[in-house]
Design an enzyme around this catalytic site. Structure first.
Site, PDB file in Angstrom:
ATOM      1  N   ASN A  40       0.833  -1.196   0.000  1.00  0.00           N
ATOM      2  CA  ASN A  40       0.000   0.000   0.000  1.00  0.00           C
ATOM      3  C   ASN A  40       0.878   1.261   0.000  1.00  0.00           C
ATOM      4  OD1 ASN A  40      -1.659   2.249   1.272  1.00  0.00           O
ATOM      5  ND2 ASN A  40      -3.220   0.654   1.100  1.00  0.00           N
ATOM      6  N   HIS A  51      -3.177   0.634  -3.882  1.00  0.00           N
ATOM      7  CA  HIS A  51      -3.326  -0.393  -2.859  1.00  0.00           C
ATOM      8  C   HIS A  51      -2.206  -1.408  -3.118  1.00  0.00           C
ATOM      9  CE1 HIS A  51      -7.842  -0.079  -1.462  1.00  0.00           C
ATOM     10  NE2 HIS A  51      -7.132   0.979  -1.141  1.00  0.00           N
ATOM     11  N   GLU A  53      -2.111  -4.509  -3.965  1.00  0.00           N
ATOM     12  CA  GLU A  53      -2.234  -5.340  -5.170  1.00  0.00           C
ATOM     13  C   GLU A  53      -1.929  -4.515  -6.421  1.00  0.00           C
ATOM     14  OE1 GLU A  53      -4.394  -4.806  -2.746  1.00  0.00           O
ATOM     15  OE2 GLU A  53      -5.597  -6.569  -2.263  1.00  0.00           O
ATOM     16  N   SER A  78      -8.091  -9.405   2.017  1.00  0.00           N
ATOM     17  CA  SER A  78      -9.082  -9.615   0.960  1.00  0.00           C
ATOM     18  C   SER A  78      -9.169  -8.390   0.044  1.00  0.00           C
ATOM     19  CB  SER A  78     -10.447  -9.883   1.603  1.00  0.00           C
ATOM     20  OG  SER A  78     -11.442 -10.083   0.627  1.00  0.00           O
ATOM     21  N   CYS A  80     -10.174  -5.358  -2.232  1.00  0.00           N
ATOM     22  CA  CYS A  80     -11.349  -4.465  -2.286  1.00  0.00           C
ATOM     23  C   CYS A  80     -11.953  -4.470  -3.694  1.00  0.00           C
ATOM     24  CB  CYS A  80     -10.912  -3.045  -1.928  1.00  0.00           C
ATOM     25  SG  CYS A  80     -10.015  -2.225  -3.267  1.00  0.00           S
ATOM     26  N   CYS A  83      -9.245  -3.493  -6.431  1.00  0.00           N
ATOM     27  CA  CYS A  83      -8.237  -4.523  -6.710  1.00  0.00           C
ATOM     28  C   CYS A  83      -8.884  -5.764  -7.311  1.00  0.00           C
ATOM     29  CB  CYS A  83      -7.466  -4.842  -5.441  1.00  0.00           C
ATOM     30  SG  CYS A  83      -6.607  -3.380  -4.787  1.00  0.00           S
ATOM     31  N   ASP A 143      -8.666   4.501   3.411  1.00  0.00           N
ATOM     32  CA  ASP A 143      -8.178   3.541   2.414  1.00  0.00           C
ATOM     33  C   ASP A 143      -9.289   2.694   1.817  1.00  0.00           C
ATOM     34  OD1 ASP A 143      -5.645   2.863   1.200  1.00  0.00           O
ATOM     35  OD2 ASP A 143      -5.961   0.840   1.973  1.00  0.00           O
TER      36      ASP A 143
END
Lengths: 146, 146
Positions: A40, A51, A53, A78, A80, A83, A143
């Protein structure tokens, strides 16, 4: 013993935490090799799109569609909506999630679109997020758009 | 007469084209003011995450949730899975789409999640994409994960 790729994602999360950032990390794996890693970047780069990912995929660079198809994206948390949407755009075949207790993205939707999804429920990933959210709830809410 | 915000998005698309990039542009509007603009950065920055909408949001910077809620995102082309997911993450209230003839993202899904969506079917937006795809089909396919 932890999955070595999830260990690498956790190392990215810890790197971000040490930089004063949000402790979420990610790695992209193709044919058993890490081809990209990231964390992040909200605090570090003032970014609202990087983020973990996304930073990981950006660091992996421009890949062929056939590479994305056989790739596995590891994330300590997990993914979002953003992503998850990126996974769908590129047709990434599989996502391995560190934990989804703290936050859960649109996992059912992602699976309904043909992506394989595995949740490890790793205690270290949970602890990282819970400590962080307790200390910086406003940053965390920012975020995830809340 | 064209919507002035869509005109600004088209100006971004033309700027990208002039730089040798993919001609898709985007602007973010809050309370009648443009607070961010951007264009696809695949060629210019070698980026796989900076679609026009993402570049626009990144340029707008870190905003409050309450600002995203009342924002409208303009894009010359129907947002893909990634950009649509980003709209959902931040709860952006409305998306105005230049055209969805060339490419259509998950518009029904985005609407089902409560986002207002308007498609202008602007001939200039269509022409920009059709000319580009004819000239550089491989670059276009890469951008949409195909």
């Amino acid at each position: 013993m932890q999955d070595p790729f999830m260990q690498a994602a956790i190392a990215q999360a810890r790197k971000s935490l040490a930089e004063g950032g949000i402790p979420i990390g990610s790695v992209l794996v193709i044919d058993g090799q890490i081809v990209g890693q990231g964390h992040n970047q909200r605090v570090q780069k003032g970014s609202c799109v990087l983020h973990a990912e996304m930073d990981c995929l950006e660091n992996a660079g421009r890949l062929k569609a056939s590479d994305y198809r056989k790739a596995t994206l590891y994330s300590t948390l997990s993914p979002c909506d953003m992503c998850s949407g990126t996974v769908l755009l590129y047709g990434i075949g599989k996502v391995v999630v560190g934990e989804n207790q703290t936050f859960q993205g649109p996992e059912s939707y992602v699976q309904s679109r043909g992506v394989q999804l595995e949740v490890l429920q790793d205690p270290e990933c949970v602890q990282l997020m819970q400590d962080f959210i307790q200390q910086q709830p406003e940053l965390w809410n920012e975020d995830i758009g809340e």
